[in-house]
Scaffold this active site. Sequence first.
Site, short mmCIF file in Angstrom:
data_model
loop_
_atom_site.label_atom_id
_atom_site.label_comp_id
_atom_site.label_asym_id
_atom_site.label_seq_id
_atom_site.Cartn_x
_atom_site.Cartn_y
_atom_site.Cartn_z
N GLU A 71 -11.15 -0.06 -4.42
CA GLU A 71 -10.40 0.50 -3.29
C GLU A 71 -9.16 1.21 -3.83
O GLU A 71 -8.98 1.32 -5.03
CB GLU A 71 -9.99 -0.61 -2.31
CG GLU A 71 -9.07 -1.67 -2.91
CD GLU A 71 -8.78 -2.83 -1.98
OE1 GLU A 71 -9.35 -2.93 -0.88
OE2 GLU A 71 -7.96 -3.70 -2.38
N ASP A 105 0.82 -1.21 0.00
CA ASP A 105 0.00 0.00 0.00
C ASP A 105 0.85 1.27 0.00
O ASP A 105 0.61 2.21 0.79
CB ASP A 105 -0.93 0.03 1.23
CG ASP A 105 -1.80 -1.21 1.33
OD1 ASP A 105 -2.12 -1.81 0.29
OD2 ASP A 105 -2.17 -1.58 2.46
O1 FUB Z 1 -3.46 -3.63 2.99
C1 FUB Z 1 -4.79 -3.90 3.31
C2 FUB Z 1 -5.69 -3.58 2.16
O2 FUB Z 1 -5.32 -4.35 1.03
C3 FUB Z 1 -5.62 -2.15 1.67
O3 FUB Z 1 -6.25 -1.23 2.49
C4 FUB Z 1 -6.22 -2.35 0.34
O4 FUB Z 1 -6.11 -1.25 -0.51
C5 FUB Z 1 -5.48 -3.57 -0.14
O5 FUB Z 1 -4.21 -3.24 -0.63
#
Ligand code: FUB
Length: 321
Positions: free
Chosen positions: A221, A14
């Site tokens: 996301e 991330d």
């Molecule tokens: O790292 C946890 C979660 O996985 C993140 O918040 C998402 O964007 C995905 O990368």
Amino acid sequence: MVRDHLTRDVYTADAAAHVFEGKIYVYVSHDVDTGVPEDDLGSHFDMMDYHVLSLSEIDGKAVDHGVILDIKDVKWARRQLWDNDVAFKDGKYYMYFPAKDKTDIFRIGVAIADRPEGPFIPQPAPMMGSYSIDPCVFKDDDGTYYMYWGGIWGGQLQRYRNNLAQEVIALPKDNEPALCAKIARLRDDMLEFAEEGKDVVILDENGKPLLQGDNHRRFFEASWMHKHNGVYYFTYSTGDTHKLCYATGDNPYGPFTYRGVLLNPVSGWTTHHSVVQFKGNWYLFFHDVEVSGVTPLRSVRYADLKHLPDGSIETITVNYD
Ligand code: FUB
């Protein structure tokens, strides 16, 4: 050119890359194996602290500055420190981070530091009205700061409509407009929202909002915003189709028009990134699981990113041969 992983000493994910004090600082989730089984809610992403790595030169060795925020210091949080981002204003560094609170609901907290490498001191409570995951803070040329956020499935965005928790939790139907990432301007003190969250609408080639069933293009996301030649580029992950895509607009709120794929699927389930300009060139920071071979243990790497004269971005592909 796709470059190697920043470090193999710890697992990192991330990436939120920013240039501070002439270096690239890459704020990362710190993946660890706590034995939580994999599920569709991402319970296996059971992270307990954050690191930051810095690069003085684009091909230099990354320096790991160690833990910059630990969940044990966040009194309101119970588990799962997911993707964070950091913004600089008036001599202070502000970290925005999601974590599940004591009732297992994701909230977004703020932590403050005097230096880019921390330590970051958390505020006693999460931001008022905050929910879901993956905050990204963008500073526009006029000095206004905006937060983009949200993520479906484990990121809990489907619990909310118009910023309010719903009694019946469900994604829209496949033929209905997709759930959108959110945007809100930040207050001058950077600690709270200055306005209600609004939808970051992504339109298709006919000017219609992308549908929930359009899972090769709709938002899942990992929001990020960068501006190039006066164009606002909203980039994001499509989650279950494992792409990073981009959409362009003429202001930070959008609407944005879908333009294409930024990064083809990498190894591992998740794909999440940031875009940064350093010494005149643009780079994409992202993660994959080439080092560990398993989805919960990711490693950040980076690639050159090319804006083309027509405003599109050259699609990046990692060759694992
Ligand atoms: O790292 C946890 C979660 O996985 C993140 O918040 C998402 O964007 C995905 O990368």
